[in-house]
Design a protein around this motif. Structure first.
Motif, PDB file in Angstrom:
ATOM      1  N   GLU A   1       0.695  -3.796  -3.218  1.00 30.51           N
ATOM      2  CA  GLU A   1      -0.204  -2.967  -4.030  1.00 30.51           C
ATOM      3  C   GLU A   1       0.186  -2.956  -5.499  1.00 30.51           C
ATOM      4  O   GLU A   1      -0.641  -2.661  -6.366  1.00 30.51           O
ATOM      5  CB  GLU A   1      -0.203  -1.541  -3.491  1.00 30.51           C
ATOM      6  N   LYS A   2       1.417  -3.279  -5.818  1.00 28.33           N
ATOM      7  CA  LYS A   2       1.871  -3.325  -7.207  1.00 28.33           C
ATOM      8  C   LYS A   2       1.573  -4.665  -7.870  1.00 28.33           C
ATOM      9  O   LYS A   2       1.746  -4.795  -9.089  1.00 28.33           O
ATOM     10  CB  LYS A   2       3.368  -3.052  -7.271  1.00 28.33           C
TER      11      LYS A   2
ATOM     12  N   VAL B   1       6.493  -2.994   7.532  1.00 29.30           N
ATOM     13  CA  VAL B   1       5.072  -3.115   7.184  1.00 29.30           C
ATOM     14  C   VAL B   1       4.750  -2.250   5.973  1.00 29.30           C
ATOM     15  O   VAL B   1       4.070  -2.688   5.025  1.00 29.30           O
ATOM     16  CB  VAL B   1       4.193  -2.737   8.389  1.00 29.30           C
ATOM     17  N   SER B   2       5.171  -0.998   5.970  1.00 24.05           N
ATOM     18  CA  SER B   2       4.900  -0.122   4.824  1.00 24.05           C
ATOM     19  C   SER B   2       5.590  -0.618   3.556  1.00 24.05           C
ATOM     20  O   SER B   2       5.029  -0.530   2.453  1.00 24.05           O
ATOM     21  CB  SER B   2       5.354   1.300   5.153  1.00 24.05           C
ATOM     22  N   ARG B   3       6.787  -1.187   3.668  1.00 25.01           N
ATOM     23  CA  ARG B   3       7.502  -1.720   2.508  1.00 25.01           C
ATOM     24  C   ARG B   3       6.749  -2.902   1.912  1.00 25.01           C
ATOM     25  O   ARG B   3       6.610  -3.045   0.680  1.00 25.01           O
ATOM     26  CB  ARG B   3       8.918  -2.136   2.920  1.00 25.01           C
TER      27      ARG B   3
ATOM     28  N   GLU C   1      -6.796  -6.723  -9.447  1.00 23.06           N
ATOM     29  CA  GLU C   1      -8.010  -7.395  -9.920  1.00 23.06           C
ATOM     30  C   GLU C   1      -8.999  -7.634  -8.770  1.00 23.06           C
ATOM     31  O   GLU C   1     -10.214  -7.509  -8.954  1.00 23.06           O
ATOM     32  CB  GLU C   1      -7.634  -8.719 -10.586  1.00 23.06           C
ATOM     33  N   SER C   2      -8.504  -7.984  -7.611  1.00 24.31           N
ATOM     34  CA  SER C   2      -9.404  -8.233  -6.467  1.00 24.31           C
ATOM     35  C   SER C   2     -10.067  -6.944  -6.004  1.00 24.31           C
ATOM     36  O   SER C   2     -11.255  -6.935  -5.645  1.00 24.31           O
ATOM     37  CB  SER C   2      -8.628  -8.869  -5.314  1.00 24.31           C
ATOM     38  N   VAL C   3      -9.351  -5.828  -6.051  1.00 22.58           N
ATOM     39  CA  VAL C   3      -9.946  -4.543  -5.669  1.00 22.58           C
ATOM     40  C   VAL C   3     -11.033  -4.146  -6.655  1.00 22.58           C
ATOM     41  O   VAL C   3     -12.094  -3.644  -6.275  1.00 22.58           O
ATOM     42  CB  VAL C   3      -8.854  -3.460  -5.581  1.00 22.58           C
ATOM     43  N   LYS C   4     -10.802  -4.400  -7.937  1.00 23.66           N
ATOM     44  CA  LYS C   4     -11.798  -4.068  -8.960  1.00 23.66           C
ATOM     45  C   LYS C   4     -13.057  -4.909  -8.771  1.00 23.66           C
ATOM     46  O   LYS C   4     -14.174  -4.424  -8.951  1.00 23.66           O
ATOM     47  CB  LYS C   4     -11.192  -4.280 -10.333  1.00 23.66           C
ATOM     48  N   THR C   5     -12.898  -6.177  -8.417  1.00 25.35           N
ATOM     49  CA  THR C   5     -14.061  -7.047  -8.214  1.00 25.35           C
ATOM     50  C   THR C   5     -14.878  -6.613  -6.994  1.00 25.35           C
ATOM     51  O   THR C   5     -16.114  -6.580  -7.023  1.00 25.35           O
ATOM     52  CB  THR C   5     -13.596  -8.507  -8.039  1.00 25.35           C
TER      53      THR C   5
END
Length: 586
Positions: A98-99, A90-92, A105-109
């Protein structure tokens, strides 16, 4: 045109008022020329109302049914090759996602929209305490109160006294009421001997009529079957009714096999078939019955403690020695035990497994100088029971045989009945001859009732508490049964009430045991020294010393009874007794 501007963050704030002087808007002087046009009118009728007219209206709305439904939330959207139980996979996968450029772009929106809502919430502080004045925060506690739910009237033309009330074990709104006149030569032969079952939701007319050849003095619903009723009649017979069949009884006993007097108490008992009950009467007999065959009783107990089984005695001699039974108490948690209240003020502790009278009556409590009106076990503490006599109510414990552990004040008016609350074990109710109902809570006050309710101007005969403890049915001498609903103060116990009540009962029982031991010891000393009856002065001094010790012990008990719960501990009681022993020896 004037424009008033105000910031949005200033809306909803506390209003500030200031004291200012009066402002004259207009000054009108008197016109003396209008005095000639004045005409006096007598009388003058005029009403003014500067307020808005309101009217009250009540309506029964449709009941809303609520259904509890659950929703199962599960995490989805994961690839097939990712095992959610493996934290490393899951962490991998999260680091890889996240990269990704689409993720950034979705986080910025989303951040722009989130920042907008945060600023909007900061404009008005909805959690700001505007009214911090302590005077506005009035701390209100619940006070004892009541409410009359229904008044059930006797359908008979000539109102008869209510003799007994029983709540149904199956339907919480049904209660059976028996009517009969027990006073000597006061019964009207033209009155109907029938009794009725009422519904508290539709109480204008009876729900079921129990036709009987003789007035019913005691009625009781079956503890499992809410459609079955057993009743005791004035002529000593017992009868059975089934609400599913007809108004007539489905079984009745024979007169020669029943009681020789009116049946005063009836209790269903625990058995394999759940078809047995017991009755009591002033003729001194306790009779067990089986509903499958009411022609003959299954067992009898004559309350004659001096009866000799070996020598046959005439029946009239035995009946002259018997104690008339006025009330019965039975609890299904103790199937072989029962308690009998008598007309001589005694309470018999009974055991059904015994074969002889001495084995069935294990102990006798000398409770009152007069007839016992009511006898009830505490629903939470079965070792403690309440007895009601003409002028006083007392609480007894099976561990203390000689004296009661608690008592009420001596009333100026006769008491007629008593009942424990089925939900709050420290509360009990008493009915009086003058139409008052007293509500007692021994954890709050042991000298005066918490609440006295004036229900009627006539005599109250009986009281019965519902299983949930909120409803009380009280019957009077005019054929009216009032269903009273007590508020939550008398229904719901506090978080520490059980611990406090247990401590109180144990402390009072321990005090009475100490008193019994001291009195027994003093009597033994007097009896031992009375063999050398040459010195009369020694006897008088011993008697005086015994009276002084008895007075000191009575003071100790009075202090513990009327003091606070935590005022005396077991160590304090022991120290008091030791000091009294030391004084006696000196």
């Amino acid at each position: 045109m004037y424009t008033y501007e105000k910031k949005r963050s200033d809306y909803g704030r506390q209003c500030r008022f200031h004291n200012t002087g009066p402002t004259i808007m207009i000054d009108m002087m008197t016109d003396l020329s209008l005095e000639d046009n004045w005409i006096q009118r007598n009388p003058v009728d005029k009403t003014t109302n500067e307020t808005t007219k309101w009217s009250e209206h009540e309506a029964n709305t449709i009941r809303v049914k609520y259904v509890n439904r659950g929703i199962s939330h599960r995490e989805g959207g994961w690839p097939v090759d990712v095992n959610l139980d493996d934290p490393e996979q899951v962490s991998r996968f999260k680091r890889k996602a996240e990269k990704d450029k689409l993720y950034l772009e979705s986080v910025k929106t989303v951040s722009v929209l989130t920042e907008h809502f945060i600023r909007q919430n900061n404009a008005i502080n909805i959690f700001q305490p505007y009214f911090t004045d302590p005077k506005t925060k009035e701390f209100r506690t619940q006070v004892p109160s009541h409410r009359t739910v229904a008044i059930l009237l006797d359908p008979c033309d000539s109102a008869r006294p209510v003799r007994n009330i029983s709540w149904s074990s199956e339907n919480s709104t049904h209660l059976a009421i028996s009517y009969s006149e027990m006073r000597f030569q006061m019964d009207d032969p033209n009155n109907s001997p029938n009794s009725y079952v009422f519904d508290t939701e539709m109480f204008t007319f009876p729900y079921f009529t129990m036709e009987s050849p003789c007035p019913i003095t005691n009625i009781k619903f079956h503890h499992r079957d809410g459609q079955l009723l057993a009743g005791g009649l004035m002529n000593g017979q017992v009868a059975l009714w089934d609400m599913r069949n007809s108004y007539k009884n489905i079984g009745i006993s024979e007169i020669r096999n029943g009681h020789n007097d009116s049946v005063l108490s009836l209790q269903w008992i625990q058995s394999k078939t759940n078809s047995e009950f017991m009755t009591a009467s002033r003729d001194g007999q306790i009779i067990w019955w089986d509903t499958r065959n009411l022609k003959e009783p299954t067992d009898k107990l004559v309350l004659d403690l001096l009866r000799n089984e070996a020598h046959g005695e005439p029946e009239w001699i035995q009946s002259g020695r018997t104690d008339g039974a006025t009330c019965l108490e039975y609890n299904f948690s103790i199937p072989i035990r029962f308690v009998i209240g008598t007309s001589h003020g005694k309470v018999f502790d009974g055991n059904r497994k015994g074969k002889t009278v001495t084995e069935k009556i294990t102990y006798t409590y000398k409770c009152h100088p007069g007839s016992i009106r009511s006898l009830r076990r505490n629903p939470g503490y079965l070792k403690n029971f309440l007895t009601v006599c003409n002028w006083q109510a007392t609480i007894w414990s099976e561990d203390v045989k000689e004296s009661f552990i608690m008592c009420t004040k001596h009333h100026n008016v006769r008491l007629t009945d008593g009942q424990w609350s089925n939900s709050k074990n420290s509360v009990f109710y008493l009915t009086r001859y003058d139409g008052f109902m007293e509500c007692w809570d021994i954890l709050q006050n042991q000298q005066h009732p918490i609440l006295s309710i004036k229900l009627t101007d006539k005599k109250l005969n009986c009281i019965t508490c519902h299983e949930d403890g909120a409803l009380l049915a009280v019957g009077d001498d005019c054929g009216k049964t009032r269903v009273v609903e007590m508020n939550d103060w008398f229904v719901t116990p506090g978080p520490y009430d059980r611990v406090r009540l247990t401590t109180m009962f144990e402390r009072q029982s321990r005090l009475e045991k100490i008193r019994e031991g001291k009195l027994r010891e003093q009597k033994t000393k007097i009896n031992f020294k009375s063999t050398d009856n040459n010195d009369d002065s020694l006897k008088k001094s011993e008697l005086f010393r015994t009276a002084a010790v008895d007075g000191d012990i009575s003071e100790l008990i009075e202090k513990a009874c009327h003091g606070s719960l935590n005022e005396m501990t077991e160590d304090d009681v022991t120290e008091e007794v030791k000091s009294e022993e030391f004084t006696t020896e000196e």
